[in-house]
Structures are given as C-alpha cells and as structure tokens.
Design a protein around this motif. Structure first.
Motif, PDB file in Angstrom:
ATOM      1  N   LYS A   9       0.840  -1.192   0.000  1.00  0.00           N
ATOM      2  CA  LYS A   9       0.000   0.000   0.000  1.00  0.00           C
ATOM      3  C   LYS A   9       0.881   1.249   0.000  1.00  0.00           C
ATOM      4  O   LYS A   9       1.752   1.398   0.840  1.00  0.00           O
ATOM      5  N   VAL A  10       0.656   2.137  -0.984  1.00  0.00           N
ATOM      6  CA  VAL A  10       1.481   3.339  -1.130  1.00  0.00           C
ATOM      7  C   VAL A  10       0.576   4.557  -1.250  1.00  0.00           C
ATOM      8  O   VAL A  10      -0.353   4.578  -2.039  1.00  0.00           O
ATOM      9  N   SER A  11       0.880   5.583  -0.487  1.00  0.00           N
ATOM     10  CA  SER A  11       0.114   6.823  -0.510  1.00  0.00           C
ATOM     11  C   SER A  11       0.352   7.572  -1.821  1.00  0.00           C
ATOM     12  O   SER A  11       1.479   7.659  -2.304  1.00  0.00           O
ATOM     13  N   GLN A  12      -0.698   8.138  -2.382  1.00  0.00           N
ATOM     14  CA  GLN A  12      -0.573   8.961  -3.582  1.00  0.00           C
ATOM     15  C   GLN A  12       0.289  10.183  -3.303  1.00  0.00           C
ATOM     16  O   GLN A  12       1.017  10.651  -4.169  1.00  0.00           O
ATOM     17  N   ASP A  13       0.227  10.691  -2.073  1.00  0.00           N
ATOM     18  CA  ASP A  13       1.049  11.843  -1.701  1.00  0.00           C
ATOM     19  C   ASP A  13       2.537  11.541  -1.856  1.00  0.00           C
ATOM     20  O   ASP A  13       3.310  12.392  -2.294  1.00  0.00           O
ATOM     21  N   ILE A  14       2.941  10.335  -1.489  1.00  0.00           N
ATOM     22  CA  ILE A  14       4.351   9.947  -1.618  1.00  0.00           C
ATOM     23  C   ILE A  14       4.749   9.906  -3.087  1.00  0.00           C
ATOM     24  O   ILE A  14       5.812  10.403  -3.470  1.00  0.00           O
ATOM     25  N   LYS A  15       3.892   9.335  -3.917  1.00  0.00           N
ATOM     26  CA  LYS A  15       4.186   9.280  -5.357  1.00  0.00           C
ATOM     27  C   LYS A  15       4.294  10.681  -5.941  1.00  0.00           C
ATOM     28  O   LYS A  15       5.214  10.973  -6.711  1.00  0.00           O
ATOM     29  N   ASP A  16       3.374  11.553  -5.578  1.00  0.00           N
ATOM     30  CA  ASP A  16       3.383  12.926  -6.094  1.00  0.00           C
ATOM     31  C   ASP A  16       4.611  13.691  -5.620  1.00  0.00           C
ATOM     32  O   ASP A  16       5.228  14.429  -6.394  1.00  0.00           O
ATOM     33  N   GLU A  17       4.979  13.521  -4.356  1.00  0.00           N
ATOM     34  CA  GLU A  17       6.146  14.211  -3.812  1.00  0.00           C
ATOM     35  C   GLU A  17       7.424  13.764  -4.527  1.00  0.00           C
ATOM     36  O   GLU A  17       8.291  14.583  -4.835  1.00  0.00           O
ATOM     37  N   LEU A  18       7.532  12.477  -4.805  1.00  0.00           N
ATOM     38  CA  LEU A  18       8.705  11.971  -5.513  1.00  0.00           C
ATOM     39  C   LEU A  18       8.784  12.572  -6.914  1.00  0.00           C
ATOM     40  O   LEU A  18       9.850  12.988  -7.368  1.00  0.00           O
ATOM     41  N   LYS A  19       7.655  12.665  -7.598  1.00  0.00           N
ATOM     42  CA  LYS A  19       7.637  13.251  -8.943  1.00  0.00           C
ATOM     43  C   LYS A  19       8.077  14.719  -8.903  1.00  0.00           C
ATOM     44  O   LYS A  19       8.803  15.181  -9.780  1.00  0.00           O
ATOM     45  N   VAL A  20       7.643  15.448  -7.891  1.00  0.00           N
ATOM     46  CA  VAL A  20       8.033  16.852  -7.745  1.00  0.00           C
ATOM     47  C   VAL A  20       9.536  16.955  -7.504  1.00  0.00           C
ATOM     48  O   VAL A  20      10.225  17.780  -8.123  1.00  0.00           O
ATOM     49  N   LYS A  21      10.067  16.125  -6.626  1.00  0.00           N
ATOM     50  CA  LYS A  21      11.503  16.168  -6.321  1.00  0.00           C
ATOM     51  C   LYS A  21      12.340  15.821  -7.553  1.00  0.00           C
ATOM     52  O   LYS A  21      13.357  16.474  -7.818  1.00  0.00           O
ATOM     53  N   VAL A  22      11.905  14.828  -8.317  1.00  0.00           N
ATOM     54  CA  VAL A  22      12.631  14.458  -9.538  1.00  0.00           C
ATOM     55  C   VAL A  22      12.578  15.611 -10.537  1.00  0.00           C
ATOM     56  O   VAL A  22      13.584  15.940 -11.175  1.00  0.00           O
ATOM     57  N   ALA A  23      11.440  16.261 -10.666  1.00  0.00           N
ATOM     58  CA  ALA A  23      11.317  17.411 -11.576  1.00  0.00           C
ATOM     59  C   ALA A  23      12.257  18.536 -11.158  1.00  0.00           C
ATOM     60  O   ALA A  23      12.887  19.179 -12.017  1.00  0.00           O
ATOM     61  N   GLU A  24      12.386  18.775  -9.859  1.00  0.00           N
ATOM     62  CA  GLU A  24      13.301  19.804  -9.362  1.00  0.00           C
ATOM     63  C   GLU A  24      14.750  19.456  -9.723  1.00  0.00           C
ATOM     64  O   GLU A  24      15.523  20.322 -10.128  1.00  0.00           O
ATOM     65  N   LEU A  25      15.110  18.196  -9.555  1.00  0.00           N
ATOM     66  CA  LEU A  25      16.469  17.762  -9.889  1.00  0.00           C
ATOM     67  C   LEU A  25      16.743  17.900 -11.383  1.00  0.00           C
ATOM     68  O   LEU A  25      17.837  18.299 -11.789  1.00  0.00           O
ATOM     69  N   LYS A  26      15.746  17.581 -12.209  1.00  0.00           N
ATOM     70  CA  LYS A  26      15.906  17.672 -13.666  1.00  0.00           C
ATOM     71  C   LYS A  26      16.111  19.118 -14.118  1.00  0.00           C
ATOM     72  O   LYS A  26      16.780  19.360 -15.110  1.00  0.00           O
ATOM     73  N   GLU A  27      15.537  20.078 -13.393  1.00  0.00           N
ATOM     74  CA  GLU A  27      15.730  21.483 -13.731  1.00  0.00           C
ATOM     75  C   GLU A  27      17.159  21.940 -13.412  1.00  0.00           C
ATOM     76  O   GLU A  27      17.706  22.800 -14.096  1.00  0.00           O
ATOM     77  N   LYS A  28      17.743  21.345 -12.404  1.00  0.00           N
ATOM     78  CA  LYS A  28      19.053  21.769 -11.925  1.00  0.00           C
ATOM     79  C   LYS A  28      20.210  21.029 -12.615  1.00  0.00           C
ATOM     80  O   LYS A  28      21.275  21.599 -12.805  1.00  0.00           O
ATOM     81  N   TYR A  29      19.997  19.772 -13.013  1.00  0.00           N
ATOM     82  CA  TYR A  29      21.069  18.942 -13.554  1.00  0.00           C
ATOM     83  C   TYR A  29      20.708  18.401 -14.941  1.00  0.00           C
ATOM     84  O   TYR A  29      19.533  18.197 -15.245  1.00  0.00           O
ATOM     85  N   ASP A  30      21.733  18.164 -15.755  1.00  0.00           N
ATOM     86  CA  ASP A  30      21.518  17.572 -17.082  1.00  0.00           C
ATOM     87  C   ASP A  30      21.093  16.108 -16.968  1.00  0.00           C
ATOM     88  O   ASP A  30      20.266  15.632 -17.739  1.00  0.00           O
ATOM     89  N   TYR A  31      21.691  15.393 -16.041  1.00  0.00           N
ATOM     90  CA  TYR A  31      21.387  13.979 -15.837  1.00  0.00           C
ATOM     91  C   TYR A  31      21.168  13.726 -14.351  1.00  0.00           C
ATOM     92  O   TYR A  31      21.897  14.250 -13.513  1.00  0.00           O
ATOM     93  N   VAL A  32      20.183  12.912 -14.048  1.00  0.00           N
ATOM     94  CA  VAL A  32      19.926  12.494 -12.678  1.00  0.00           C
ATOM     95  C   VAL A  32      19.883  10.966 -12.691  1.00  0.00           C
ATOM     96  O   VAL A  32      19.062  10.366 -13.368  1.00  0.00           O
ATOM     97  N   ILE A  33      20.809  10.370 -11.970  1.00  0.00           N
ATOM     98  CA  ILE A  33      20.872   8.909 -11.903  1.00  0.00           C
ATOM     99  C   ILE A  33      20.515   8.500 -10.481  1.00  0.00           C
ATOM    100  O   ILE A  33      21.108   8.977  -9.517  1.00  0.00           O
ATOM    101  N   MET A  34      19.539   7.613 -10.364  1.00  0.00           N
ATOM    102  CA  MET A  34      19.083   7.163  -9.052  1.00  0.00           C
ATOM    103  C   MET A  34      19.288   5.654  -8.949  1.00  0.00           C
ATOM    104  O   MET A  34      18.905   4.912  -9.844  1.00  0.00           O
TER     105      MET A  34
END
Length: 79
Positions: A9-34
């Motif tokens: 069971k996973v909260s939608q809030d967690i999924k949305d927060e992760l997407k926001v954080k990844v979008a922030e990283l993509k704005e700052k860096y050319d490549y983001v490797i996780m």
C-alpha cells in the motif's frame, strides 16, 4: 488515498512528492541517476520508475529466473 503497488500500500502523496523532487532535480542537472533497492523486493524502485524518464534494469545472470524478471519488468511498466 492509497494505491497497491507490487502488493504494498502506497500513498498517492508519496508518489506525487517523488515526482516533484525528480522534476526539481531535472531542472538543476543535465542527468539524474538514481540507484534503488531491487524492484522485486521493495517498492522503492517501482515508485522511482513512475517518476523518471527511463529505467536501466540489471539482474545477475543465473540468479534471477525468466519468470521473475518478466514479472518485475511488468510491474515497472505498470507503475
């Protein structure tokens, strides 16, 4: 609201927060490797796959069966 991902069971809030954080990283860096835990064992990799542009799926030859590999790829594709 929660969603079941890979039997967990996973909260939608967690999924949305992760997407926001990844979008922030993509704005700052050319490549983001996780690097995540194995997708077949914990939900982290599955959640991350839903928030990124692509996934490199690695498995140890002789240690992962074809059925388990196919199921994991399906889970990642459906995230």
């Amino acid at each position: 609201m929660a969603e079941i991902i890979d039997g967990k069971k996973v909260s939608q809030d967690i999924k949305d927060e992760l997407k926001v954080k990844v979008a922030e990283l993509k704005e700052k860096y050319d490549y983001v490797i996780m690097d995540t835990a194995p997708a077949g064992f914990v939900v982290d990799g599955v959640l991350t796959s839903a928030a990124v542009d692509g996934v490199i799926f690695l498995m140890a030859a002789g240690n992962v069966g074809a059925k388990a590999a196919k199921e994991t790829v399906e889970t990642l594709n459906n995230a």
